[in-house]
Design an enzyme around this catalytic site. Sequence first.
Site, PDB file in Angstrom:
ATOM      1  N   THR A  28       0.818  -1.224   0.000  1.00 16.81           N
ATOM      2  CA  THR A  28       0.000   0.000   0.000  1.00 16.81           C
ATOM      3  C   THR A  28       0.847   1.268   0.000  1.00 16.81           C
ATOM      4  O   THR A  28       0.466   2.285  -0.578  1.00 16.81           O
ATOM      5  CB  THR A  28      -0.914  -0.012   1.255  1.00 16.81           C
ATOM      6  OG1 THR A  28      -1.795  -1.114   1.125  1.00 16.81           O
ATOM      7  CG2 THR A  28      -1.728   1.251   1.377  1.00 16.81           C
ATOM      8  N   SER A  72       1.798  -7.751  -0.948  1.00 17.58           N
ATOM      9  CA  SER A  72       2.498  -8.771  -0.159  1.00 17.58           C
ATOM     10  C   SER A  72       1.673 -10.025   0.069  1.00 17.58           C
ATOM     11  O   SER A  72       2.173 -11.011   0.585  1.00 17.58           O
ATOM     12  CB  SER A  72       3.012  -8.186   1.152  1.00 17.58           C
ATOM     13  OG  SER A  72       2.003  -8.115   2.118  1.00 17.58           O
ATOM     14  N   SER A  73       0.406 -10.020  -0.358  1.00 19.63           N
ATOM     15  CA  SER A  73      -0.363 -11.277  -0.321  1.00 19.63           C
ATOM     16  C   SER A  73       0.243 -12.293  -1.292  1.00 19.63           C
ATOM     17  O   SER A  73      -0.005 -13.488  -1.172  1.00 19.63           O
ATOM     18  CB  SER A  73      -1.820 -11.035  -0.726  1.00 19.63           C
ATOM     19  OG  SER A  73      -2.372 -10.062   0.099  1.00 19.63           O
ATOM     20  N   THR A 103       1.948  -4.567   4.337  1.00 22.48           N
ATOM     21  CA  THR A 103       1.829  -4.929   5.754  1.00 22.48           C
ATOM     22  C   THR A 103       1.306  -6.355   5.972  1.00 22.48           C
ATOM     23  O   THR A 103       1.592  -6.968   6.992  1.00 22.48           O
ATOM     24  CB  THR A 103       0.889  -3.949   6.495  1.00 22.48           C
ATOM     25  OG1 THR A 103      -0.387  -3.968   5.846  1.00 22.48           O
ATOM     26  CG2 THR A 103       1.446  -2.545   6.514  1.00 22.48           C
ATOM     27  N   ASP A 104       0.545  -6.867   4.980  1.00 18.22           N
ATOM     28  CA  ASP A 104      -0.139  -8.146   5.222  1.00 18.22           C
ATOM     29  C   ASP A 104       0.810  -9.276   5.609  1.00 18.22           C
ATOM     30  O   ASP A 104       0.516 -10.069   6.497  1.00 18.22           O
ATOM     31  CB  ASP A 104      -0.965  -8.556   3.995  1.00 18.22           C
ATOM     32  CG  ASP A 104      -2.209  -7.691   3.838  1.00 18.22           C
ATOM     33  OD1 ASP A 104      -2.579  -7.014   4.814  1.00 18.22           O
ATOM     34  OD2 ASP A 104      -2.809  -7.689   2.747  1.00 18.22           O
ATOM     35  N   CYS A 291      -2.554 -18.632  20.987  1.00 17.97           N
ATOM     36  CA  CYS A 291      -2.519 -17.380  21.766  1.00 17.97           C
ATOM     37  C   CYS A 291      -1.340 -16.525  21.303  1.00 17.97           C
ATOM     38  O   CYS A 291      -0.218 -17.012  21.239  1.00 17.97           O
ATOM     39  CB  CYS A 291      -2.291 -17.667  23.247  1.00 17.97           C
ATOM     40  SG  CYS A 291      -3.623 -18.522  24.036  1.00 17.97           S
TER      41      CYS A 291
END
Length: 355
Positions: A28, A72-73, A103-104, A291
Site C-alpha cells: 500500500t 504482499s499477499s 503490511t499483510d 494465543c
Amino acid sequence: MKHDRINIITSAPGEPEAAVLIIYTGGTFGMIHDESGALQPFDFSSILEHIPALRQLELKLTVFAFETPVDSSNMIPGIWKKIGKLIFEEYDHFDGFVVLHGTDTMAYSASALSFMLQNLSKPVIFTGAQLPISSLRSDARENLINALEIAAAKVNGRVLVPEVCIYFDYKLFRGNRTKKVESVFFDAFNSENYPALAESGVEINYNLSAISPNTDAELILHDKFVDQIAILKIFPGMNKSYVKAILAAPGLKGVILETYGAGNAPTFDWFVNALAASIRSGISVLNISQCPGGRVQQGRYQTSKQLLEIGVIDGKDLTLEAAIAKLMITLAQASDKSEIEHKIKRSWCGELSEK
Ligand code: ASP
C-alpha cells in the site's frame, strides 16, 4: 524479478552521515490514485514529490525498486531470496537497509530475513503504510522517515540496532517477534512476547537492553527453503477427514500444529495416533499456540503430555510467522529428526525464549 536503481539526491549540506539502501517491494505504501480514482503503484523516482522532507536527511539514499511491485499477499520464498541476496551483495556499501513492504505479510518476511542473514551487524528495517502515500493522512511519511533514521543510527561509530526489525506507528519491534494485529488503525503491528526495541516521540528512545548485541562475525546468507509444510489449526469439532487430509499431503515434511493455550490439544485416540504415525514416517510436527501471548509448555497439562510423548517439538513462544520461516529453513538444512528439533528449539536471533 528485476529492479531499478534510483539515487535520491538529498540537498542536506556537507557529508552524508550514513548511506542507506531502500528496497521497495510494493504494498500500500507506494500506491497513488490515478485519474479514475483507482490505486496504482507509483514510480519510486517521484518519492521526493510525495515526501519532500527526505531532502533534509543527511543521508545518502539509494533505492532498488522492484520493477513490478508486489502486493504482499503474493509473497513467496523466492522473493525473500531476492531481498536477502540484495542485502548480502550490497552489505559492505551501506550502513543500513530499509525494506518497504506490504503490511499483510511483513511479519513473515521480516522473520524469514532474520533467519537468512546470520551474524547481521547492520539494521534491516521493514516498514510500509496502512494508507497510500498519495493520501493526505497517510502514515507512509512518518514510517519511512523514522525507519531511515533508525537504519542510520550509530553511537560512537557502533550500529545501534543490528537486527531485522519492523518499524510502524512510532514503534520498533524485533521482526521475528511481530504480528500484524490491526487492519484499520495505524498501529498495525504488535509483539506480545518481546518488548519494543524503540519508541519514537520527540526523540527516538532505544530500549538498549532489549536489542541484540553487535557481532564482528562475517555475514552468512541462508537462502534455501523447503516449502512442503502445512499448518494444522485445531478447533472444537474438527473432523477426522480434515486432519487426515492435511497429514496426507504428498511430500509433506513439516507440520505446524496450532494448539490452544499453553500448547494443548484434544486427547482423542484418532487424533494423537494420526500425529504419531506422521512423526514416525519422518514428518516434523511443531507445536505453536493460537494465543499471541505466552508460550507452549508441553507436559504442563494432561492435554499436551501425549504430544510430548509422541515427539511433537515444543515451539515455545515462537510466533506462527517466525515458525513458518524457521521450519522452512531448518528443513532445508537438516533431515535428521533430533537435529531438526535441536535447531528449532534454539534461539537463532532472539525469536524465542529458550527457558
Ligand atoms: N495488501 C497490502 C499488502 O500487504 C496491504 C498493505 O500494504 O498494507 O501488500
